[in-house]
Every structure is written in C-alpha cells, then in structure tokens.
Write a protein that holds these residues in place. Structure first.
Motif, PDB file in Angstrom:
ATOM      1  N   VAL A 130       0.833  -1.215   0.000  1.00 28.16           N
ATOM      2  CA  VAL A 130       0.000   0.000   0.000  1.00 28.16           C
ATOM      3  C   VAL A 130       0.863   1.259   0.000  1.00 28.16           C
ATOM      4  O   VAL A 130       0.610   2.211  -0.750  1.00 28.16           O
ATOM      5  CB  VAL A 130      -0.962  -0.001   1.208  1.00 28.16           C
TER       6      VAL A 130
ATOM      7  N   ALA B 280      -6.464   7.892   2.213  1.00 29.92           N
ATOM      8  CA  ALA B 280      -6.459   7.010   1.037  1.00 29.92           C
ATOM      9  C   ALA B 280      -5.689   5.731   1.334  1.00 29.92           C
ATOM     10  O   ALA B 280      -6.122   4.628   0.950  1.00 29.92           O
ATOM     11  CB  ALA B 280      -5.858   7.721  -0.167  1.00 29.92           C
ATOM     12  N   GLU B 281      -4.534   5.856   2.014  1.00 24.78           N
ATOM     13  CA  GLU B 281      -3.730   4.680   2.356  1.00 24.78           C
ATOM     14  C   GLU B 281      -4.484   3.756   3.316  1.00 24.78           C
ATOM     15  O   GLU B 281      -4.467   2.534   3.163  1.00 24.78           O
ATOM     16  CB  GLU B 281      -2.400   5.114   2.974  1.00 24.78           C
TER      17      GLU B 281
ATOM     18  N   VAL C  92      -7.776   3.473   3.683  1.00 26.08           N
ATOM     19  CA  VAL C  92      -8.900   2.839   2.972  1.00 26.08           C
ATOM     20  C   VAL C  92      -8.393   1.658   2.138  1.00 26.08           C
ATOM     21  O   VAL C  92      -8.980   0.563   2.161  1.00 26.08           O
ATOM     22  CB  VAL C  92      -9.638   3.861   2.079  1.00 26.08           C
ATOM     23  N   GLN C  93      -7.298   1.891   1.409  1.00 22.53           N
ATOM     24  CA  GLN C  93      -6.752   0.808   0.572  1.00 22.53           C
ATOM     25  C   GLN C  93      -6.235  -0.338   1.424  1.00 22.53           C
ATOM     26  O   GLN C  93      -6.437  -1.518   1.092  1.00 22.53           O
ATOM     27  CB  GLN C  93      -5.640   1.326  -0.341  1.00 22.53           C
ATOM     28  N   PHE C  94      -5.593  -0.011   2.526  1.00 27.01           N
ATOM     29  CA  PHE C  94      -5.057  -1.056   3.414  1.00 27.01           C
ATOM     30  C   PHE C  94      -6.186  -1.919   3.963  1.00 27.01           C
ATOM     31  O   PHE C  94      -6.104  -3.145   3.958  1.00 27.01           O
ATOM     32  CB  PHE C  94      -4.259  -0.412   4.552  1.00 27.01           C
TER      33      PHE C  94
ATOM     34  N   ASP D 258      -9.089  -2.418   2.631  1.00 27.00           N
ATOM     35  CA  ASP D 258      -9.632  -3.206   1.522  1.00 27.00           C
ATOM     36  C   ASP D 258      -8.757  -4.428   1.249  1.00 27.00           C
ATOM     37  O   ASP D 258      -9.271  -5.547   1.088  1.00 27.00           O
ATOM     38  CB  ASP D 258      -9.731  -2.332   0.267  1.00 27.00           C
ATOM     39  N   PHE D 259      -7.448  -4.221   1.210  1.00 29.02           N
ATOM     40  CA  PHE D 259      -6.520  -5.325   0.940  1.00 29.02           C
ATOM     41  C   PHE D 259      -6.549  -6.359   2.065  1.00 29.02           C
ATOM     42  O   PHE D 259      -6.486  -7.572   1.808  1.00 29.02           O
ATOM     43  CB  PHE D 259      -5.098  -4.801   0.741  1.00 29.02           C
TER      44      PHE D 259
END
Length: 290
Positions: free
Chosen positions: A34, A53-54, A56-58, A60-61
């Motif tokens: 990420v 943003a980081e 949210v992506q983390f 999700d992953f």
C-alpha cells in the motif's frame, strides 16, 4: 489517524481470526504494498501516520486477504527466478519448486547454438520467460489451452524483454503444433493434482488458482502421460523432456516411459526431498529404431 504500528496490530488480528498463516508478516507485506515502501521502512517508522487514502486501501486489501485471496493476486505479481511476473486468477501462481525446471533447462541449453524449446501449458510464462531471459540465443513456443493465460504470458514476455523470441499458441497439449516442429527441449508443469485431492488443498490454491491448471479432473496423471507419449514426435535427436510431477507420482510416471525410446530417465527432488521433476532424454538411435 492510524499509524503503522496500530494498523499492523489491528490487521494482524483480523488475519489471525481468518486463520491466515503468519498474520503479522502478512499485514506488514500488505502495508508495504500500500505504501510502496520496503519492510525496513515499516519497521523503522512505526509512528508514520497513514493518509485517508492509504488507510482505505489497506483495509480493503486486508479484507481481501482475510477472505483468503492470495497476496499475489492482491499485489498482481509474483517474483520467480529473480524476475517479476504478472499474475491473475487466469494463471497458476509461480511456485519456488518450479525453478528446478528453469535451472535444469538453462543447463541443457546453455552450450547449444540457436536452441529452441517448447513449453506445454505455459500459464504465466514463468518457466519459458525465465529460460529465455538467461539464454539469449534461444527461441521458444508456448502452448496453452487457455487464451487468457496466453495473454498473461505475452505480457510477462514483454515485461521481461523476451517477447521477440517467444511464440504463443492456443493448443491442447501439442494439438496446435506443426508436426514438422522439432525442439531441443520440451518443458511442462502440467495439472497433476488428482481431482479427489483438490478439496484438501490450501484455500488460497483451491479457491483462487484456475482449476484447469491444477488438475486433469481425473487421477492427476492423464496429461503427464499424453506429454510423455507425444513428446518424441517433437524432440530432436538427444532432445530432453522436463516435467514437474506431484507428490508420490514418480513410480507411476516411470511406467509411462518406453525405454526403447527414452534413456536417462532421472528424478530431481525439491528441498523437502520429494521427487518433483522428471528428466528424460531421447536418442537418435532410439528414434531410428522406432
């Protein structure tokens, strides 16, 4: 805001609850992905605060990994033989044990001028591309029954600078090949898992790897047998066949080699001392006699 230390701790708990092996290590790997930073950054900067943003992506992953989706699919790549390969659900994720075929293939071809080889069931292209990357004067044909797999193999050939020397072809084993084609080497990591063993595979494998790349839908030996029986038609005199095989299959596979045609049938074991690859050579005299 959440810092690295807090993010890893929470993510590791989620992964542990989903029975993901080594949850803390997996959480660090995903956060490295990420942040686009190596793990040393993660260890040294535990107070670094993730942007929205980081974060949210983390999350999700981590959710995807908790559902047992392989890390390689989340990252979209896998390292193999020192090269990066694109991986998707359309291809088998390259495994370290398959490097045995690459190492042996390089050894066979390294002293030949203008050598050529064929990969049956090319998948991601990890075997053929790795050999071509090392043997600069070699050319190859990659065969696969899956057009989607061939697209990934093509991208990996381009990514690693060998696309000009790799021809790709939709083919069920050798079906699409011109009968006049003759190779110094044929390589394959065929679907060798017996269908009855598929339910016992790791969730990441049985749910996310393409079934057609794992099993022949039968006893795991039918495609191996076809490759062994048909390879002599496409090998040059003294040409070599390299096949990856499964646990406990070496005895059955040995019975498939007609020793009037094949010579020097040997097995190479992996790091767990399991016979993982069979190497067999065909000789000019044997071809003439048959």
């Amino acid at each position: 805001m959440t810092n690295i230390s807090q993010a890893i701790q929470k993510a590791a708990e989620i992964l542990k609850n989903s029975e993901v092996p080594e949850p803390a290590r997996e959480a660090k790997s995903i956060l490295s992905l990420v942040l686009d930073k190596d793990k040393s950054f993660i260890i040294a900067h535990t107070e670094y605060e993730l942007s929205t943003a980081e974060e949210v992506q983390f999350r999700d992953f981590i959710k995807r990994r908790a559902n047992r989706e392989p890390f390689q699919h989340i990252a979209g790549k896998q390292e193999f033989f020192g090269l990066d390969f694109i991986v998707t659900p359309d291809v088998l994720i390259p495994r370290p044990e398959t490097e045995l075929i690459v190492e042996t293939g390089i050894e066979i071809l390294k002293d030949l001028e203008n050598s050529n080889f064929c990969e049956v069931g090319i998948g991601s292209g990890c075997i053929a591309v790795s050999i071509l990357h090392e043997i600069k004067n070699a050319k190859a044909i990659g065969l696969d029954i899956s057009a989607k797999a061939l697209q990934i193999a093509g991208k990996n050939a381009e990514k690693n600078g060998v696309s000009g020397r790799l021809e790709l072809m939709v083919s069920d084993i050798f079906e699409g090949l011109n009968k006049a084609e003759k190779f110094d080497l044929i390589v394959s990591n065929p679907p060798y898992v017996p269908l009855k063993d598929v339910p016992g595979l790791q969730i990441e494998v049985r749910e996310f790897d393409p079934l057609i790349a794992l099993t022949d839908g039968k006893n795991g030996l039918t495609i191996i047998e076809k490759i062994i029986k048909q390879s002599p038609e496409y090998l040059k005199p003294d040409g070599v066949l390299l096949l990856e095989i499964g646990f406990g299959q070496s005895e059955r596979v040995s019975e498939m080699f007609d020793l009037k045609i094949w010579q020097d049938v040997v097995y190479v074991s992996d790091l767990q001392n399991i016979p993982r690859m069979v190497k067999a050579q065909i000789s000019e005299s044997n071809l003439t006699d048959n």
